[in-house]
Design a protein around this motif. Structure first.
Motif, mmCIF file in Angstrom:
data_model
loop_
_atom_site.group_PDB
_atom_site.id
_atom_site.type_symbol
_atom_site.label_atom_id
_atom_site.label_comp_id
_atom_site.label_asym_id
_atom_site.label_seq_id
_atom_site.Cartn_x
_atom_site.Cartn_y
_atom_site.Cartn_z
ATOM 1 N N MET A 1 1.598 46.844 35.456
ATOM 2 C CA MET A 1 0.403 46.072 35.224
ATOM 3 C C MET A 1 0.774 44.595 35.287
ATOM 4 N N LEU A 21 -8.440 47.436 36.969
ATOM 5 C CA LEU A 21 -8.561 47.759 35.555
ATOM 6 C C LEU A 21 -8.046 46.550 34.792
ATOM 7 N N ILE A 39 -2.186 52.928 28.990
ATOM 8 C CA ILE A 39 -2.889 52.413 30.181
ATOM 9 C C ILE A 39 -1.892 52.260 31.328
ATOM 10 N N GLU A 40 -0.711 51.735 31.032
ATOM 11 C CA GLU A 40 0.316 51.581 32.068
ATOM 12 C C GLU A 40 0.701 52.930 32.669
ATOM 13 N N LEU A 43 -2.099 54.071 34.930
ATOM 14 C CA LEU A 43 -2.113 53.340 36.199
ATOM 15 C C LEU A 43 -1.000 53.803 37.142
ATOM 16 N N GLY A 51 -3.856 47.089 38.026
ATOM 17 C CA GLY A 51 -3.943 46.774 36.603
ATOM 18 C C GLY A 51 -3.657 45.315 36.320
ATOM 19 N N TYR A 53 -3.467 42.631 32.919
ATOM 20 C CA TYR A 53 -3.462 42.461 31.466
ATOM 21 C C TYR A 53 -3.647 40.985 31.154
#
Length: 108
Positions: A1, A21, A39-40, A43, A51, A53
């Motif tokens: 990400m 995302l 989440i990582e 992805l 992704g 952040y």
């Protein structure tokens, strides 16, 4: 990400990638710290989704730009349009299922 250091960087990634995302969180948020690695991992399975952040403490204007009232927030954008939003407690299985549908609609 990828970590964005400014709102402009977020917007650039949204323009550059078809599916994005966006994870908005804060370092002192325990839920955020638990959600980010999940989440990582998600992805990693969904390579079609880029992704991004961003730390809401460092880039305070992100909260107003994306109408964020609590963290963590996951916003999924397709071709620059918000398609999905999850906040605070994020059910990963549900999110993964929704991402699968989104990918099939926009990529396949």
């Amino acid at each position: 990400m990828e970590k964005a250091e400014s709102l402009e960087e977020v917007e650039e990634q949204i323009r550059k990638h078809r599916l994005v995302l966006l994870l908005i969180s804060r370092p002192d948020c325990s839920v955020c710290q638990a959600v980010k690695p999940q989440i990582e991992d998600l992805l990693e399975k969904k390579r079609e989704i880029h992704g991004v952040y961003i730390n809401a403490d460092q880039v305070t204007e992100v909260a107003s730009a994306y109408a964020v009232f609590t963290v963590p927030v996951v916003i999924v954008l397709a071709e620059g349009k918000e398609m999905l939003r999850k906040a605070r407690f994020i059910p990963m299985v549900e999110l993964e299922n929704q991402l699968t549908k989104l990918v099939s609609a926009y990529i396949e």
